[in-house]
Design a protein around this motif. Structure first.
Motif, mmCIF file in Angstrom:
data_model
loop_
_atom_site.group_PDB
_atom_site.id
_atom_site.type_symbol
_atom_site.label_atom_id
_atom_site.label_comp_id
_atom_site.label_asym_id
_atom_site.label_seq_id
_atom_site.Cartn_x
_atom_site.Cartn_y
_atom_site.Cartn_z
ATOM 1 N N PRO A 1 3.186 -8.001 -13.180
ATOM 2 C CA PRO A 1 2.917 -9.306 -13.776
ATOM 3 C C PRO A 1 1.533 -9.880 -13.460
ATOM 4 C CG PRO A 1 4.293 -9.571 -11.858
ATOM 5 C CD PRO A 1 4.095 -8.087 -12.049
ATOM 6 N N LEU A 2 0.768 -9.244 -12.567
ATOM 7 C CA LEU A 2 -0.518 -9.814 -12.165
ATOM 8 C C LEU A 2 -1.664 -9.324 -13.039
ATOM 9 C CD1 LEU A 2 -0.279 -9.582 -8.276
ATOM 10 C CD2 LEU A 2 0.275 -11.512 -9.745
ATOM 11 N N THR A 3 -2.547 -10.245 -13.376
ATOM 12 C CA THR A 3 -3.753 -9.893 -14.132
ATOM 13 C C THR A 3 -4.795 -9.331 -13.161
ATOM 14 O OG1 THR A 3 -4.692 -12.088 -13.819
ATOM 15 C CG2 THR A 3 -3.361 -11.750 -15.810
ATOM 16 N N PRO A 4 -5.805 -8.639 -13.679
ATOM 17 C CA PRO A 4 -6.866 -8.134 -12.791
ATOM 18 C C PRO A 4 -7.530 -9.253 -11.979
ATOM 19 C CG PRO A 4 -7.021 -7.059 -14.922
ATOM 20 C CD PRO A 4 -5.967 -8.130 -15.045
ATOM 21 N N TYR A 5 -7.698 -10.421 -12.582
ATOM 22 C CA TYR A 5 -8.306 -11.538 -11.848
ATOM 23 C C TYR A 5 -7.442 -11.918 -10.638
ATOM 24 C CZ TYR A 5 -9.676 -16.195 -10.500
ATOM 25 O OH TYR A 5 -10.061 -17.283 -9.760
ATOM 26 N N SER B 1 -7.729 -9.453 -7.890
ATOM 27 C CA SER B 1 -8.978 -9.561 -7.115
ATOM 28 C C SER B 1 -8.923 -10.746 -6.152
ATOM 29 C CB SER B 1 -10.188 -9.664 -8.043
ATOM 30 O OG SER B 1 -10.210 -10.901 -8.714
ATOM 31 N N VAL B 2 -8.322 -11.857 -6.593
ATOM 32 C CA VAL B 2 -8.176 -13.010 -5.698
ATOM 33 C C VAL B 2 -7.233 -12.652 -4.554
ATOM 34 C CG1 VAL B 2 -7.308 -15.381 -5.530
ATOM 35 C CG2 VAL B 2 -8.716 -14.712 -7.477
ATOM 36 N N ARG B 3 -6.160 -11.929 -4.871
ATOM 37 C CA ARG B 3 -5.221 -11.514 -3.821
ATOM 38 C C ARG B 3 -5.921 -10.627 -2.789
ATOM 39 N NH1 ARG B 3 -0.178 -7.685 -5.046
ATOM 40 N NH2 ARG B 3 -1.894 -6.249 -5.219
ATOM 41 N N LYS B 4 -6.752 -9.719 -3.272
ATOM 42 C CA LYS B 4 -7.496 -8.834 -2.368
ATOM 43 C C LYS B 4 -8.432 -9.651 -1.472
ATOM 44 C CE LYS B 4 -10.698 -4.934 -2.496
ATOM 45 N NZ LYS B 4 -11.453 -4.042 -3.379
ATOM 46 N N SER B 5 -9.142 -10.606 -2.055
ATOM 47 C CA SER B 5 -10.039 -11.460 -1.266
ATOM 48 C C SER B 5 -9.254 -12.292 -0.254
ATOM 49 C CB SER B 5 -10.829 -12.390 -2.192
ATOM 50 O OG SER B 5 -11.646 -11.638 -3.059
ATOM 51 N N LEU B 6 -8.085 -12.776 -0.665
ATOM 52 C CA LEU B 6 -7.232 -13.537 0.247
ATOM 53 C C LEU B 6 -6.790 -12.674 1.418
ATOM 54 C CD1 LEU B 6 -5.496 -15.958 1.114
ATOM 55 C CD2 LEU B 6 -3.733 -15.132 -0.475
ATOM 56 N N SER C 1 -6.339 -20.519 -4.773
ATOM 57 C CA SER C 1 -6.677 -19.774 -5.987
ATOM 58 C C SER C 1 -5.601 -18.757 -6.316
ATOM 59 C CB SER C 1 -8.012 -19.045 -5.823
ATOM 60 O OG SER C 1 -9.052 -19.947 -5.678
ATOM 61 N N PHE C 2 -5.130 -18.040 -5.298
ATOM 62 C CA PHE C 2 -4.101 -17.038 -5.540
ATOM 63 C C PHE C 2 -2.805 -17.691 -6.002
ATOM 64 C CE2 PHE C 2 -0.440 -14.575 -4.073
ATOM 65 C CZ PHE C 2 -0.592 -13.462 -4.887
ATOM 66 N N LEU C 3 -2.400 -18.757 -5.345
ATOM 67 C CA LEU C 3 -1.148 -19.413 -5.728
ATOM 68 C C LEU C 3 -1.194 -19.904 -7.173
ATOM 69 C CD1 LEU C 3 -0.294 -21.425 -2.494
ATOM 70 C CD2 LEU C 3 0.874 -19.408 -3.385
ATOM 71 N N VAL C 4 -2.285 -20.513 -7.546
ATOM 72 C CA VAL C 4 -2.395 -21.039 -8.905
ATOM 73 C C VAL C 4 -2.430 -19.911 -9.931
ATOM 74 C CG1 VAL C 4 -3.936 -22.270 -10.488
ATOM 75 C CG2 VAL C 4 -3.423 -23.224 -8.233
ATOM 76 N N SER C 5 -3.267 -18.911 -9.719
ATOM 77 C CA SER C 5 -3.361 -17.831 -10.712
ATOM 78 C C SER C 5 -2.092 -16.978 -10.728
ATOM 79 C CB SER C 5 -4.607 -16.974 -10.481
ATOM 80 O OG SER C 5 -4.573 -16.365 -9.219
ATOM 81 N N ALA C 6 -1.492 -16.740 -9.560
ATOM 82 C CA ALA C 6 -0.258 -15.941 -9.522
ATOM 83 C C ALA C 6 0.882 -16.681 -10.205
ATOM 84 C CB ALA C 6 0.116 -15.602 -8.077
#
Length: 182
Positions: A14-18, A21-26, A75-80
């Motif tokens: 369900p996750l987009t590439p964006y 990438s935010v998850r990886k940075s987190l 950022s991760f919570l909002v985009s996820a």
């Protein structure tokens, strides 16, 4: 119609590439923050840049690491959450399509012979009621209405995290640099 299509949607990432990438940075920033917190390691000097840090500077660095982790977390919570809602909506849309196709097939079957008996008309009306009741009783309609109510707040949260917060962080960074410059 593919009988596995709805299941494929359920098991698809369900996750987009964006968001990935935010998850990886987190995760990276969190590991760094945990390492700093557990080891107490805060550099006193960065030779390559010719920088030396006082105790106050090291405290500011800790605050900065915390702010970076907080930003990536938000950022991760909002985009996820946005990705999750899009994923759920695709599941609901597929279920709706499957039910609609079944209903339309039944309707076409009845309407091929345009001279419907009263019994056939009543059966068609009953099928329409069943499809509507099925969606209401299974909670699909409530889920749909909940998702519709969440779309606006999710959109605004994404606008805030992806546009407003970076803009404000950039302004704050510029202001701090300008005030610090001798």
């Amino acid at each position: 119609m593919n009988p596995f299509e709805a299941d494929i949607i359920r098991v698809t990432d369900p996750l987009t590439p964006y968001t990935r990438s935010v998850r990886k940075s987190l995760l990276i920033s969190s590991v760094i923050a945990m390492a700093v917190a557990k080891t107490g390691f805060v550099p006193t000097k960065i030779s390559a840049l010719g920088l030396e840090f006082s105790q106050a500077d090291r405290g500011a660095m800790l605050w900065l690491v915390g702010a970076v982790v907080a930003f990536f977390l938000i950022s991760f919570l909002v985009s996820a959450f946005g990705d999750f809602m899009a994923w759920r909506m695709s599941q609901m849309a597929k279920a709706w399509d499957e039910d609609s196709v079944g209903y339309e097939n039944l309707r076409k079957l009845f309407l091929e012979d345009k001279k419907l008996t009263e019994e056939e008309r009543e059966e068609l009306r009953e099928q329409e009621r069943r499809v509507g009741a099925m969606w209401r009783n299974a909670g699909h309609l409530d889920n749909h209405l909940l998702i519709q109510r969440l779309v606006g707040p999710i959109s605004w949260a994404r606008v805030t995290v992806e546009f407003i917060l970076p803009f404000l962080a950039g302004i704050a960074g510029l202001v701090l640099i300008v005030r610090t410059t001798p």
